[in-house]
Scaffold this motif. Structure first.
Motif, PDB file in Angstrom:
ATOM      1  N   ASP A  66      93.429   7.525 107.675  1.00  0.00           N
ATOM      2  CA  ASP A  66      92.736   8.819 107.703  1.00  0.00           C
ATOM      3  C   ASP A  66      91.569   8.831 108.686  1.00  0.00           C
ATOM      4  O   ASP A  66      90.980   7.792 108.982  1.00  0.00           O
ATOM      5  N   ILE A  67      91.220  10.036 109.103  1.00  0.00           N
ATOM      6  CA  ILE A  67      90.089  10.203 110.028  1.00  0.00           C
ATOM      7  C   ILE A  67      88.781  10.023 109.255  1.00  0.00           C
ATOM      8  O   ILE A  67      88.599  10.621 108.195  1.00  0.00           O
ATOM      9  N   ILE A  68      87.893   9.210 109.799  1.00  0.00           N
ATOM     10  CA  ILE A  68      86.571   9.026 109.193  1.00  0.00           C
ATOM     11  C   ILE A  68      85.569   9.893 109.967  1.00  0.00           C
ATOM     12  O   ILE A  68      85.572   9.912 111.204  1.00  0.00           O
ATOM     13  N   PHE A 121      96.541   2.221 112.763  1.00  0.00           N
ATOM     14  CA  PHE A 121      96.109   3.202 113.755  1.00  0.00           C
ATOM     15  C   PHE A 121      95.528   4.420 113.053  1.00  0.00           C
ATOM     16  O   PHE A 121      95.972   4.784 111.957  1.00  0.00           O
ATOM     17  N   GLY A 122      94.557   5.069 113.705  1.00  0.00           N
ATOM     18  CA  GLY A 122      93.898   6.228 113.111  1.00  0.00           C
ATOM     19  C   GLY A 122      94.623   7.537 113.420  1.00  0.00           C
ATOM     20  O   GLY A 122      95.140   7.725 114.521  1.00  0.00           O
ATOM     21  N   PRO A 157      94.223  -2.898 116.731  1.00  0.00           N
ATOM     22  CA  PRO A 157      93.831  -2.871 118.141  1.00  0.00           C
ATOM     23  C   PRO A 157      92.741  -1.836 118.388  1.00  0.00           C
ATOM     24  O   PRO A 157      92.842  -0.702 117.908  1.00  0.00           O
ATOM     25  N   THR A 158      91.712  -2.219 119.151  1.00  0.00           N
ATOM     26  CA  THR A 158      90.618  -1.285 119.464  1.00  0.00           C
ATOM     27  C   THR A 158      90.140  -1.514 120.902  1.00  0.00           C
ATOM     28  O   THR A 158      90.497  -2.503 121.525  1.00  0.00           O
ATOM     29  N   MET A 159      89.284  -0.582 121.333  1.00  0.00           N
ATOM     30  CA  MET A 159      88.633  -0.760 122.642  1.00  0.00           C
ATOM     31  C   MET A 159      87.152  -1.097 122.450  1.00  0.00           C
ATOM     32  O   MET A 159      86.367  -1.007 123.395  1.00  0.00           O
ATOM     33  N   GLY A 168      85.054   4.449 111.696  1.00  0.00           N
ATOM     34  CA  GLY A 168      86.490   4.738 111.825  1.00  0.00           C
ATOM     35  C   GLY A 168      87.272   3.450 111.993  1.00  0.00           C
ATOM     36  O   GLY A 168      88.255   3.192 111.290  1.00  0.00           O
ATOM     37  N   HIS A 169      86.805   2.587 112.919  1.00  0.00           N
ATOM     38  CA  HIS A 169      87.471   1.292 113.119  1.00  0.00           C
ATOM     39  C   HIS A 169      87.368   0.446 111.849  1.00  0.00           C
ATOM     40  O   HIS A 169      88.326  -0.223 111.450  1.00  0.00           O
ATOM     41  N   MET A 225      84.194  10.515 113.784  1.00  0.00           N
ATOM     42  CA  MET A 225      83.586   9.356 114.444  1.00  0.00           C
ATOM     43  C   MET A 225      84.365   9.027 115.709  1.00  0.00           C
ATOM     44  O   MET A 225      85.600   9.078 115.721  1.00  0.00           O
ATOM     45  N   HIS A 227      82.916   1.520 115.097  1.00  0.00           N
ATOM     46  CA  HIS A 227      82.193   2.405 114.179  1.00  0.00           C
ATOM     47  C   HIS A 227      82.964   2.471 112.863  1.00  0.00           C
ATOM     48  O   HIS A 227      83.971   1.762 112.696  1.00  0.00           O
ATOM     49  N   LEU A 266      89.951   1.059 109.273  1.00  0.00           N
ATOM     50  CA  LEU A 266      91.247   0.446 109.613  1.00  0.00           C
ATOM     51  C   LEU A 266      91.230  -1.045 109.254  1.00  0.00           C
ATOM     52  O   LEU A 266      92.185  -1.585 108.674  1.00  0.00           O
ATOM     53  N   ASP A 303      93.700   9.866 116.594  1.00  0.00           N
ATOM     54  CA  ASP A 303      94.495   9.933 117.820  1.00  0.00           C
ATOM     55  C   ASP A 303      95.942  10.203 117.424  1.00  0.00           C
ATOM     56  O   ASP A 303      96.806   9.323 117.498  1.00  0.00           O
TER      57      ASP A 303
HETATM   58  P1  AMP Z   1      89.786   3.119 120.069  1.00  0.00           P
HETATM   59  O1  AMP Z   1      88.817   1.975 120.000  1.00  0.00           O
HETATM   60  O2  AMP Z   1      89.150   4.425 120.370  1.00  0.00           O
HETATM   61  O3  AMP Z   1      90.978   2.799 120.932  1.00  0.00           O
HETATM   62  O4  AMP Z   1      90.368   3.283 118.590  1.00  0.00           O
HETATM   63  C1  AMP Z   1      90.999   2.216 117.933  1.00  0.00           C
HETATM   64  C2  AMP Z   1      91.667   2.748 116.706  1.00  0.00           C
HETATM   65  O5  AMP Z   1      90.692   3.329 115.841  1.00  0.00           O
HETATM   66  C3  AMP Z   1      92.707   3.839 116.994  1.00  0.00           C
HETATM   67  O6  AMP Z   1      93.835   3.622 116.158  1.00  0.00           O
HETATM   68  C4  AMP Z   1      91.974   5.099 116.613  1.00  0.00           C
HETATM   69  O7  AMP Z   1      92.824   6.155 116.209  1.00  0.00           O
HETATM   70  C5  AMP Z   1      91.137   4.611 115.453  1.00  0.00           C
HETATM   71  N1  AMP Z   1      89.995   5.506 115.228  1.00  0.00           N
HETATM   72  C6  AMP Z   1      89.063   5.898 116.139  1.00  0.00           C
HETATM   73  N2  AMP Z   1      88.205   6.773 115.577  1.00  0.00           N
HETATM   74  C7  AMP Z   1      88.597   6.946 114.297  1.00  0.00           C
HETATM   75  C8  AMP Z   1      88.128   7.726 113.204  1.00  0.00           C
HETATM   76  N3  AMP Z   1      87.069   8.531 113.316  1.00  0.00           N
HETATM   77  N4  AMP Z   1      88.791   7.649 112.030  1.00  0.00           N
HETATM   78  C9  AMP Z   1      89.874   6.857 111.908  1.00  0.00           C
HETATM   79  N5  AMP Z   1      90.374   6.094 112.895  1.00  0.00           N
HETATM   80  C10 AMP Z   1      89.751   6.132 114.077  1.00  0.00           C
END
Ligand code: AMP
Length: 274
Positions: free
Chosen positions: A172-174, A144-145, A25-27, A33-34, A182, A31, A37, A148
Motif C-alpha cells: 500500500d501507499i504510505i 513493490f509499492g 529494490p530501491t533507489m 514508504g520504503h 511519501m 522514507h 516494504l 508506482d
Molecule cells: P524508489 O526508491 O523510488 O525506486 O522506490 C522503491 C520502492 O518503494 C518502489 O517499489 C516504490 O513503489 C516504493 N515506494 C515509494 N514510495 C512509496 C510510498 N509512498 N508508499 C509505498 N511504497 C512506496
C-alpha cells in the motif's frame, strides 16, 4: 546487517542462503514508504535483502539523475534498524558492462501510456535493472509499492511473461499525516509547493467520497479532480482498470485513478486503488 558492494560477493553469499528471501529494490533516500516494504519483507521471509541502486537507464536525459537525493549513511542506519540482513549497494559500472547491452522492452501498449508516454524509455530501464537484480538476488518474494502502479503492473507482467519464479507483493501507499504520498522527491518541494501539492491527495480522496456516494462516471470524476488541482500543472489524470485499460465507468475493486503533475519543478505521481 552486512553491506555488499560487489556482484561477486553477492553471488558468493547468495549460494549459501537457505530459506525464503524477501527482496526490496530501491533507489535510496529511504522514507516510510520504503520502510513499509522492508517491514512486510521482514515479517514474511527468513532473509531480507534490500538494494540501493540509482539506476541511470530509467532516467531521461533531462531528468533529475544528477540531483537525485543521496543519503547513504541514513539509509544504512534505517536498514539496520529494520533488521535487514543484506544491503546490496553496487556501483553503476558493475551493474552495466557497456552502453550496448542486451535490453528488455516494455510492452507496446501498457508500457507506452501514462508514465511510459511522458517518460519514453523509462520502463525499459526499470525492467532492465529489476531483471538484473532479480537474477542476482533470486528472491522468493519481491516487494513493490502501489505508489508506482504502472511500474508494479509491468514488473508483474515481466515475471509472468519471462516465467520468473518470483512472487511479487503489492504494498500500500504510505502517506504523510496530511495526505501527501511519501516520495524521495518530496524534499525538492519548497514550503509553499509542499502546501500546493496537497491538492493531489485531496483530489484522490474526493474520488473515494464520490464513489461511496454512488458516482461511477469517470469523466465527471476527472473534471472534479482537475478543479481541485487547478493550481497545479497536471500532466495527466487517468481512470483505468487493473489491466491499465482506460474505462468510462468506475468498477469498484477494479479501478486505479492516477495523477502525474508538476509542482514547481518537481514531478510527482500518486494514485488511488478503488
Ligand atoms: P524508489 O526508491 O523510488 O525506486 O522506490 C522503491 C520502492 O518503494 C518502489 O517499489 C516504490 O513503489 C516504493 N515506494 C515509494 N514510495 C512509496 C510510498 N509512498 N508508499 C509505498 N511504497 C512506496
Amino acid at each position: 546487517m552486512k553491506i555488499i558492494n560487489t556482484i561477486e560477493e553477492l553471488q558468493t553469499i547468495r549460494k549459501e542462503l537457505k530459506g525464503t528471501i524477501g527482496f526490496v529494490p530501491t533507489m535510496g533516500a529511504l522514507h516510510e514508504g520504503h520502510i513499509s516494504l522492508i517491514k512486510n519483507a521482514r515479517v514474511n521471509n527468513d532473509i531480507v535483502i534490500v538494494s540501493i541502486f540509482l539506476n541511470p537507464t530509467q532516467f531521461l536525459p533531462n531528468e533529475d539523475l544528477d540531483k537525485y537525493p543521496k543519503k547513504d549513511a541514513a539509509d544504512k542506519r534505517i536498514c539496520e534498524l529494520c533488521k535487514v540482513d543484506y544491503l546490496f549497494m553496487p556501483d553503476v559500472n558493475s551493474m552495466y558492462q557497456s552502453n550496448d547491452e542486451i535490453s528488455i522492452k516494455a510492452p507496446k501498449i501498457t508500457g507506452f501510456i501514462l508514465e511510459g508516454e511522458k517518460r519514453p524509455g523509462h520502463f525499459d530501464g526499470v525492467l532492465q535493472v529489476v531483471l538484473k537484480l532479480f537474477n542476482l538476488v533470486q528472491p522468493s518474494n519481491a516487494y513493490f509499492g502501489k505508489k508506482d502502479a504502472q511500474q508494479l503492473s509491468l514488473i508483474s507482467q515481466m515475471v509472468k511473461n519471462l516465467f520468473l519464479p518470483i512472487n511479487i507483493v503489492e504494498c500500500d501507499i504510505i502517506r504523510e499525516a496530511d495526505g501527501l504520498a511519501m516520495s524521495s522527491r518530496n524534499i525538492y518541494l519548497s514550503i509553499e509547493e509542499r502546501k500546493e501539492a496537497l491538492a493531489i491527495s485531496k483530489s484522490l480522496n474526493m474520488t473515494i467520497i464520490a464513489v461511496t456516494k454512488g458516482e461511477r462516471d469517470a469523466k465527471t470524476i476527472k473534471t472534479k479532480m482537475k478543479e481541485i488541482m487547478s493550481n497545479l500543472d497536471v500532466e495527466y489524470v487517468a481512470i483505468i482498470n487493473r489491466n491499465f485499460e482506460e474505462i468510462q465507468t468506475i468498477e469498484v475493486k477494479n479501478t486505479i485513478i492516477l495523477i502525474a503533475c508538476k509542482v514547481g519543478n518537481t514531478r510527482l505521481i500518486d494514485n488511488m486503488w478503488i
